[in-house]
Design an enzyme around this catalytic site. Structure first.
Site, short mmCIF file in Angstrom:
data_model
loop_
_atom_site.label_atom_id
_atom_site.label_comp_id
_atom_site.label_asym_id
_atom_site.label_seq_id
_atom_site.Cartn_x
_atom_site.Cartn_y
_atom_site.Cartn_z
N ASP A 1 0.83 2.27 -2.33
CA ASP A 1 0.29 3.56 -2.78
C ASP A 1 1.29 4.32 -3.64
O ASP A 1 2.50 4.20 -3.45
CB ASP A 1 -0.10 4.39 -1.55
CG ASP A 1 -1.07 5.52 -1.90
OD1 ASP A 1 -1.61 5.52 -3.03
OD2 ASP A 1 -1.28 6.40 -1.05
N ASN B 1 -12.18 2.74 -3.03
CA ASN B 1 -11.65 2.96 -4.38
C ASN B 1 -12.73 2.91 -5.47
O ASN B 1 -12.48 3.30 -6.62
CB ASN B 1 -10.52 1.97 -4.72
CG ASN B 1 -9.21 2.29 -4.00
OD1 ASN B 1 -8.45 1.38 -3.63
ND2 ASN B 1 -8.93 3.57 -3.78
N LEU C 1 -3.86 5.28 7.43
CA LEU C 1 -4.16 3.86 7.25
C LEU C 1 -5.20 3.62 6.16
O LEU C 1 -5.33 2.49 5.66
CB LEU C 1 -4.64 3.23 8.56
CG LEU C 1 -3.59 3.16 9.67
CD1 LEU C 1 -4.17 2.53 10.93
CD2 LEU C 1 -2.36 2.35 9.22
C1 IPE Z 1 -5.14 3.03 -0.21
O1 IPE Z 1 -4.68 3.95 -1.15
C2 IPE Z 1 -5.74 1.85 -0.90
C3 IPE Z 1 -4.82 1.01 -1.65
C4 IPE Z 1 -3.52 1.13 -1.69
C5 IPE Z 1 -5.43 -0.07 -2.37
P1 IPE Z 1 -5.56 5.18 -1.61
O2 IPE Z 1 -4.74 5.94 -2.56
O3 IPE Z 1 -6.88 4.70 -2.09
O4 IPE Z 1 -5.78 5.95 -0.24
P2 IPE Z 1 -6.12 7.47 0.05
O5 IPE Z 1 -7.26 7.84 -0.86
O6 IPE Z 1 -4.88 8.26 -0.25
O7 IPE Z 1 -6.46 7.50 1.49
C1 IPE Z 2 -2.36 2.82 -5.27
O1 IPE Z 2 -1.94 3.86 -6.09
C2 IPE Z 2 -3.18 1.80 -6.01
C3 IPE Z 2 -4.60 1.80 -5.66
C4 IPE Z 2 -5.18 2.55 -4.76
C5 IPE Z 2 -5.44 0.87 -6.39
P1 IPE Z 2 -2.85 5.13 -6.36
O2 IPE Z 2 -3.68 4.88 -7.57
O3 IPE Z 2 -3.62 5.50 -5.15
O4 IPE Z 2 -1.75 6.22 -6.68
P2 IPE Z 2 -1.75 7.73 -6.24
O5 IPE Z 2 -1.96 7.77 -4.77
O6 IPE Z 2 -2.88 8.40 -6.99
O7 IPE Z 2 -0.41 8.23 -6.65
MG MG Z 3 -3.22 6.69 -3.58
#
Ligand code: IPE
Ligand code: IPE
Ligand code: MG
Length: 246
Positions: free
Chosen positions: A26, A74, A201
């Site tokens: 993340d 996502n 999580l």
């Molecule tokens: C969790 O990250 C999913 C992945 C890393 C693929 P998100 O950025 O989607 O999670 P939330 O929205 O902060 O819970």
């Molecule tokens: C994790 O990084 C990758 C995916 C969820 C695909 P994010 O895209 O969630 O990055 P932040 O949380 O917006 O910084």
């Molecule tokens: Mg994220």
């Protein structure tokens, strides 16, 4: 000792090295934002970080590395970002598959990757097929994965067997549940890492994480490298796992 390659399956293994590590990768978006770059640039650097993590985990003797690449939630993101992520998946499978295959990496997927563009889904199927006999390490990529969805599918599988008269409800035990999850056949989850300073999580491996050690780090995923992975493995090696006992 963490950091040393493990002997093959026949030899004794060091219990301080986790067999199965999972990472919630993340912080790509925030990494890009901090640099005035589009979010896609963060995802691109995030894919590089994933490549580094696979190598470092393999060198440390980790048997299985599970990477949360795209959650079933996502899909709520803008179409442009979903297209960026799909494009990266396509690009990295093409670019990295030969190298991973030569290094003995077996690819697995958690979740339903058939929801992605048909050419990407086919590419993933081919990569799984091509690497299925590799034995040095397993990399499981969670694509369109959500733990609740996984549990629903598992319940349907067992429910179907009951309805067909092939299974008695009392015969269901934890091992049977394990066997119908997407992670079936993988080692038990030992260590779960989440980057970017979020403490949740996000619907990842809810059943499997029951006794995993948890590590949360403020590092944004694109900044995560071999050193950070080794630090997490060292931290794991210092933990005492009691499983409710003394
Ligand atoms: C969790 O990250 C999913 C992945 C890393 C693929 P998100 O950025 O989607 O999670 P939330 O929205 O902060 O819970
Ligand atoms: C994790 O990084 C990758 C995916 C969820 C695909 P994010 O895209 O969630 O990055 P932040 O949380 O917006 O910084
Ligand atoms: Mg994220």
């Amino acid at each position: 000792m963490a950091g040393k390659p493990q002997p093959d399956a026949a030899g004794p293994r060091d219990p301080r090295v986790p067999r199965h590590v999972a990472i919630i990768m993340d912080g790509n978006g925030r990494w890009a934002k901090a640099r005035g770059l589009p979010r896609g640039a963060g995802h691109k650097q995030g894919a590089e970080a994933a490549r580094r993590a696979v190598r470092a985990a393999g060198e440390a003797g980790v048997e299985c590395l599970t990477l949360y690449a795209f959650s079933s939630e996502n899909w709520r993101r803008p179409e442009e970002e979903i297209n960026d992520l799909t494009g990266l998946l396509r690009f990295y499978i093409q670019k990295e598959l030969d190298g991973f295959h030569k290094e003995g990496v077996r690819l697995r997927v958690l979740g339903d990757h058939n929801a992605f563009a048909p050419d990407v889904a086919r590419m993933v199927d081919k990569a799984i097929e091509r690497t299925r006999d590799n034995g040095r390490m397993t990399v499981a990529v969670a694509l369109n994965y959500g733990a609740r969805g996984e549990l629903v599918r598992a319940m349907r599988t067992l429910g179907g067997r009951i309805a067909a008269g092939a299974l008695a409800p009392d015969a269901i035990d934890e091992a049977m549940v394990d066997s119908v999850l997407d992670t079936s056949g993988l080692p038990p989850l030992d260590l779960l890492i989440r980057t970017s300073g979020e403490y949740r999580l996000s619907n990842f491996l809810l059943w499997q994480a029951a006794y995993a050690e948890l590590i949360f780090t403020d590092t944004l995923w694109p900044d995560f490298g071999a050193d950070q992975l080794r630090a997490a493995l060292d931290e794991y090696a210092r933990r005492e796992r009691r499983y409710g006992g003394l």
